[in-house]
Design a protein around this motif. Structure first.
Motif, PDB file in Angstrom:
ATOM      1  N   LEU A 179       0.824  -1.195   0.000  1.00 42.42           N
ATOM      2  CA  LEU A 179       0.000   0.000   0.000  1.00 42.42           C
ATOM      3  C   LEU A 179       0.869   1.261   0.000  1.00 42.42           C
ATOM      4  CD1 LEU A 179      -2.707   1.410   0.126  1.00 42.42           C
ATOM      5  CD2 LEU A 179      -2.726   1.065   2.607  1.00 42.42           C
ATOM      6  N   ALA A 180       1.947   1.274   0.783  1.00 46.06           N
ATOM      7  CA  ALA A 180       2.828   2.439   0.824  1.00 46.06           C
ATOM      8  C   ALA A 180       3.452   2.689  -0.547  1.00 46.06           C
ATOM      9  CB  ALA A 180       3.910   2.239   1.876  1.00 46.06           C
ATOM     10  N   GLU A 181       3.885   1.630  -1.200  1.00 46.45           N
ATOM     11  CA  GLU A 181       4.480   1.798  -2.531  1.00 46.45           C
ATOM     12  C   GLU A 181       3.443   2.282  -3.543  1.00 46.45           C
ATOM     13  OE1 GLU A 181       6.044  -2.083  -3.166  1.00 46.45           O
ATOM     14  OE2 GLU A 181       7.974  -1.660  -2.164  1.00 46.45           O
ATOM     15  N   THR A 182       2.224   1.789  -3.448  1.00 43.91           N
ATOM     16  CA  THR A 182       1.163   2.233  -4.354  1.00 43.91           C
ATOM     17  C   THR A 182       0.843   3.707  -4.143  1.00 43.91           C
ATOM     18  OG1 THR A 182       0.219   0.003  -4.364  1.00 43.91           O
ATOM     19  CG2 THR A 182      -1.203   1.807  -5.092  1.00 43.91           C
ATOM     20  N   ARG A 220       5.807  10.206  -6.140  1.00 45.78           N
ATOM     21  CA  ARG A 220       7.022  10.260  -5.341  1.00 45.78           C
ATOM     22  C   ARG A 220       7.949   9.118  -5.739  1.00 45.78           C
ATOM     23  NH1 ARG A 220       6.214  11.502   0.848  1.00 45.78           N
ATOM     24  NH2 ARG A 220       8.255  12.400   0.406  1.00 45.78           N
ATOM     25  N   PRO A 221       9.270   9.326  -5.664  1.00 42.81           N
ATOM     26  CA  PRO A 221      10.203   8.268  -6.077  1.00 42.81           C
ATOM     27  C   PRO A 221      10.153   7.051  -5.166  1.00 42.81           C
ATOM     28  CG  PRO A 221      11.393  10.121  -5.088  1.00 42.81           C
ATOM     29  CD  PRO A 221       9.985  10.571  -5.295  1.00 42.81           C
ATOM     30  N   LEU A 222       9.944   7.261  -3.875  1.00 45.74           N
ATOM     31  CA  LEU A 222       9.854   6.175  -2.900  1.00 45.74           C
ATOM     32  C   LEU A 222       8.840   6.563  -1.829  1.00 45.74           C
ATOM     33  CD1 LEU A 222      13.614   5.208  -2.290  1.00 45.74           C
ATOM     34  CD2 LEU A 222      11.884   3.804  -3.450  1.00 45.74           C
ATOM     35  N   PRO A 223       8.282   5.593  -1.129  1.00 48.19           N
ATOM     36  CA  PRO A 223       7.377   5.949  -0.036  1.00 48.19           C
ATOM     37  C   PRO A 223       8.111   6.735   1.042  1.00 48.19           C
ATOM     38  CG  PRO A 223       7.140   3.621  -0.623  1.00 48.19           C
ATOM     39  CD  PRO A 223       8.362   4.135  -1.339  1.00 48.19           C
ATOM     40  N   GLY A 224       7.467   7.793   1.519  1.00 46.79           N
ATOM     41  CA  GLY A 224       8.022   8.576   2.621  1.00 46.79           C
ATOM     42  C   GLY A 224       7.244   8.346   3.899  1.00 46.79           C
TER      43      GLY A 224
END
Length: 785
Positions: A312-315, A322-326
């Motif tokens: 879910l964070a990556e989605t 965003r390039p990566l989940p923050g």
């Protein structure tokens, strides 16, 4: 370099974000590649002598450089450093490679002497303060500076291209901001930057171009700018000074969110620490930490939850570009997957992980005031280690170690060092028990330095502070409270001074309210001698004399009082009653016993028409509770007060005094239906025009009762006076009870008792060959028909 000549070459300038893990990784990479001969760091130059301590084995960040004025320790400033702070990384790199490390910011001697409202001198600029990261984030189309910083710095690996590229890009951005905003409302920056340039010139004369500078990115354009030595020295001329001491002190992640000596702070130090330490798969590792925390709090979180939260964070990161989940993406994922949409467990995650309670350590060899060294010695001996997290400490004062711990905490509180706060005991009552809530905050290091003016040891400092407080006390209650604290802290050398001032103030103070406020603390102090081994004989005479003066002055003081003053006097009566109960049968200064003298005062108060109703009612109630007044007499007095000739407001105030104010009056009405009948009869007879006036007072009286008491009273009122029986009929039997037992109500209890006591065997045998305690004839043990 001489005064009119400008620099033509520059050092290696590394503009960073204070406490930024991405900056810290980049600083380390650049230093490894460039291998400078000296490292200059933004910070007070007085700390240069403290640099070697950073290499000690027992130095563990987060820590802070603490500077305080010698003559005014409360004037202080901190420069915090976490493990992921670029300045700490640069400092450690220099020590590991045996390269000189020096601090180049404005000296603390000027920083502490410089009041915030003073004009810093030429070129102050406007007062509109600019947030550099916020401005850059807004220019990039972000509404959150933290998200922008994560995207452009934290989510960019050091190995991705040139390590110097991020510093170059950040310098260009800051140069554009400085060209537009000047000093951005940061009024001292021009002076600070002038001092930095002077220190950089001195280092370059010694190391030529082998100098690396680690400072806030905001300052880089100013340090790059060509300026003459004469111009920089002119900015520094005439700055105020103050004698300063400096040392290392422990810091916490929680305090990293505050602004500091270089005016920087972060909102999520725990998250940034994780980003700095997690070299790969930071999101997966973070969510695993969260799952561990929630499982420790008895929440059901499985590996499947972690996997789903990562997805879910990556989605969310993809959807938000965003390039990566923050932190925002991982937080949203935790809320949805692991917390089932609730913010309650999420608040725990934020407090324990996103912020955190990590407490650093500093070497014992770090400079400290003598009081700090004595405190550290006592803490080690008593095994009371300062901790950032809050914890409760239960003390049994009959044990010598616990007694010493209690004395230490009381002495520190007297000195204004609030390491521990008293809390309600869980394991019982008595003067031999103490419960403390402990939490060490970094600011307490400043409080210790401040308290150092009172003495070199905790005992000497607390004694001197108590004596000074006694001399400067404004009221009698303040002195009696101080006497109590001296006994709790075991300060026998301070007691003579405190007692002398207490005696003088008590003799001169004629306000009965002041005397009534002072007596309870004084009487409580008398109880500490048994457990703490403190001589309290000197207090007994003062307490008895104080009580006698209250007995004489209280009846006249209760005349002609308005409603607020009457309520305050009722509280004084309660306080004195409790104090006299603790004094017991101590002799009065004149004749008789204190307790009997006090009962005479209560009878006087209960019978005087000039005394407010709330005080008269409370006096009757106290006499009734002490067995000095028969229930029939209490009912007679209530009947007189609630007669039609008494104004409704006065009658309502009497009821408030008799059964209100948290005195347990609700149970009294439940168990004595005569009194309830009197109140009921009076209340139903109050004229309509007066009812609205007495309603607020009655509401305050009855709303303070426990829900069960209110429910029972409601049932009794619903049954009505006919079911309850008349007052005359009720007086013929036991108050509150029917003539015969109600067997139906008694039998209704038996199923509950069987459930509580457990099923009985068929033969009633208890399993040990005996039948005592077993159930017989279908009845639980101990229950008779």
């Amino acid at each position: 370099m001489n005064g009119g000549k400008a620099d033509t070459a520059g050092p290696l300038l590394l503009g960073v974000r204070h406490h930024g893990p991405g900056s810290a990784r980049a600083v380390r990479a650049v230093l490894e590649e460039a291998r400078p001969d000296a490292v200059l760091i933004e910070g007070p130059p007085e700390a240069d002598a403290l640099v070697p301590l950073a290499a000690e084995e027992d130095m563990r960040p987060p820590v802070a450089l603490l500077a305080h004025a010698v003559d005014e320790p409360g004037r202080s400033a901190f420069w915090p450093l976490a493990e992921f702070s670029p300045e700490w990384v640069a400092l450690r790199w220099a020590l590991e490679h045996k390269v000189p490390a020096r601090f180049i910011d404005l000296p603390a001697t000027h920083t502490l002497a410089w009041e915030d409202d003073e004009d810093p001198g030429p070129g102050a600029g406007d007062d509109v303060r600019v947030d550099p990261l916020g401005a850059l984030a807004e220019a990039a189309g972000y509404d959150d500076a933290e998200r922008w910083w994560e995207d452009v710095v934290e989510h960019r690996g050091v190995g991705e291209g040139d390590a110097m590229a991020s510093f170059t890009a950040l310098e260009e951005a800051m140069t554009a901001l400085r060209e537009e905003h000047g000093n951005g409302g940061h009024r001292r920056d021009l002076v600070r930057e002038a001092h930095m340039r002077l220190r950089i010139r001195a280092a370059r004369r010694e190391f030529e171009d082998g100098v690396a500078v680690v400072c806030g990115a905001w300052h880089v354009p100013a340090l790059r700018r060509k300026a003459t030595v004469a111009a920089d020295r002119a900015l520094l001329k005439g700055l105020p000074k103050v004698k300063t001491d400096m040392t290392w002190v422990p810091w916490t992640h929680r305090r990293l969110s505050r602004t500091s000596g270089y005016g920087a702070g972060i909102d999520s130090p725990g998250w940034y620490g994780h980003l700095f330490g997690a070299l790969d798969r930071p999101v997966e590792r973070w969510l695993t930490k969260v799952a561990g925390l929630l499982r420790a709090e008895d929440r059901t979180v499985s590996p499947a939850h972690v996997i789903e939260a990562v997805r879910l964070a990556e989605t969310l990161a993809v959807l938000r570009g965003r390039p990566l989940p923050g932190l925002s993406e991982t937080t949203d994922a935790v809320r949805a997957v692991m917390c089932e949409g609730s913010d309650v467990p999420l608040a725990l995650v934020h407090d324990r992980l996103v912020v955190g309670d990590v407490l650093g350590e500093v070497p014992a060899t770090a400079p400290a005031v003598p009081l700090q060294r004595d405190l550290a010695r006592i803490q080690r001996r008593l095994r009371l280690k300062p901790e950032a997290g809050e914890r409760e400490l239960e003390l049994d004062l009959r044990k010598e170690t616990d007694a010493e711990r209690g004395r230490l905490l009381h002495r520190l509180r007297l000195l204004g060092i609030g390491w521990g706060e008293p809390a309600a005991a869980h394991g019982g009552t008595g003067t031999f028990r103490e419960t403390w809530r402990l939490r060490w905050e970094p600011e307490l290091s400043v409080r210790v330095a401040e308290a150092g003016v009172w003495g070199t040891t905790v005992l000497a400092a607390a004694t001197a502070k108590a004596e000074a407080d006694a001399v400067g006390a404004r009221g009698l209650a303040e002195v009696t409270g101080l006497a109590e604290r001296c006994l709790l802290a075991a300060l026998p050398e301070a007691l003579p001074t405190v007692m002398r001032i207490l005696t003088d103030r008590a003799a001169l103070d004629t306000d009965v309210g002041h005397l009534a406020q002072a007596l309870p603390a004084l009487v409580r102090s008398l109880r500490y001698g048994d457990v703490r081994g403190t001589d309290t004989a000197a207090l007994a005479g003062v307490a008895a004399g104080l009580a006698e003066r209250i007995f004489v002055g209280l009846p006249p003081a209760c005349a002609a009082l308005d409603a607020d003053a009457a309520e305050e006097m009722r509280r004084h009566v309660d306080a004195v009653h409790g104090a006299v109960a603790l004094l017991g049968d101590a002799p009065a200064p004149g004749h008789g016993k204190l307790r009997s003298r006090w009962r005479s005062v209560l009878r006087t108060l209960s019978a005087r028409d000039t005394v407010p109703g709330v005080v008269r009612g409370r006096s009757v109630r106290l006499l009734l509770d002490d067995g000095e007044l028969a229930q029939d007499e209490a009912a007679r007095l209530m009947g007189l007060v609630l007669s039609p000739g008494t104004p409704p407001a006065d009658a309502a105030a009497w009821i408030e005094g008799f059964v209100g104010g948290g005195s347990g009056g609700g149970l009294l009405l439940v168990h004595d239906e005569r009194l309830l009948g009197l109140v009921d009869t009076w209340l139903t007879g109050v004229p309509a025009e007066a009812f609205t006036d007495v309603l607020p007072l009655l509401r305050r009286t009855f709303s303070a009762y426990e829900p069960g008491v209110r429910r029972t009273l409601g049932e009794l009122v619903r049954r009505g006076p006919g079911a309850r029986g008349s007052v005359a009929a009720a007086m013929s039997g036991t108050p509150g009870f029917a003539p015969e037992p109600d067997t139906a109500r008694a039998d209704a209890v038996l199923p509950v008792l069987r459930l509580l006591l457990g099923p009985a065997g068929d033969d009633g045998d208890d399993g040990n060959g005996g039948d005592d305690g077993g159930a017989r004839d279908g009845q639980p043990a101990g229950v008779t028909a």
